[in-house]
Design a protein around this motif. Sequence first.
Motif, PDB file in Angstrom:
ATOM      1  N   ALA A  74       0.896  -1.504  -0.195  1.00 43.27           N
ATOM      2  CA  ALA A  74      -0.128  -0.037   0.050  1.00 43.27           C
ATOM      3  C   ALA A  74       0.953   1.105  -0.046  1.00 43.27           C
ATOM      4  N   LYS A  75       1.917   1.106   0.794  1.00 48.01           N
ATOM      5  CA  LYS A  75       2.871   2.247   0.615  1.00 48.01           C
ATOM      6  C   LYS A  75       4.105   2.343  -0.104  1.00 48.01           C
ATOM      7  N   LYS A  76       4.000   1.245  -1.063  1.00 48.37           N
ATOM      8  CA  LYS A  76       5.183   0.973  -2.089  1.00 48.37           C
ATOM      9  C   LYS A  76       6.318   1.065  -1.629  1.00 48.37           C
ATOM     10  N   THR A  77       6.811   0.511  -0.530  1.00 46.19           N
ATOM     11  CA  THR A  77       7.902   0.783   0.436  1.00 46.19           C
ATOM     12  C   THR A  77       8.287  -0.830   0.817  1.00 46.19           C
ATOM     13  N   VAL A  78       9.638  -0.828   0.742  1.00 48.80           N
ATOM     14  CA  VAL A  78      10.167  -2.389   1.224  1.00 48.80           C
ATOM     15  C   VAL A  78      11.466  -1.660   2.421  1.00 48.80           C
ATOM     16  N   TYR A  79      11.100  -2.636   3.402  1.00 48.79           N
ATOM     17  CA  TYR A  79      12.079  -2.263   4.575  1.00 48.79           C
ATOM     18  C   TYR A  79      13.223  -3.367   4.807  1.00 48.79           C
ATOM     19  N   LEU A  80      14.156  -2.720   5.494  1.00 44.24           N
ATOM     20  CA  LEU A  80      15.306  -3.579   5.928  1.00 44.24           C
ATOM     21  C   LEU A  80      15.480  -3.398   7.544  1.00 44.24           C
TER      22      LEU A  80
END
Length: 118
Positions: A74-80
């Motif tokens: 939904a946020k078009k975000t990938v996290y590490l």
Amino acid sequence: QVQLVESGGGLVQPGESLRLSCTATGISFSINAMAWYRQAPGKERELVASITPSTFTNVADSVKGRFTISRDNAKKTVYLQMNNLKPEDTAVYYCNRPRGGSLAFDPWGQGTQVTVSS
């Protein structure tokens, strides 16, 4: 066009944690695998972790058990999420769509610097 914007890096001490974020625009984010890469001074860029559209993940042996990749479509975000950081994790971290090995599909963003030092 594709734009990848990484953030969240910083200077931390060994053993501390950081969470990196990467927001992607210009792609159909939810149907693409995403990955985090890093490049240390004097070294080639290497794949750190990847995540498929179905959220299957894979991480490099050097960070297994310490780093976790996740995504929010939904946020078009990938996290590490990076825990128990070590000096050897010092590098510029980038995200991209993986193409195999250390290769990627899109132009590289500016990256985010992670420095682990006491």
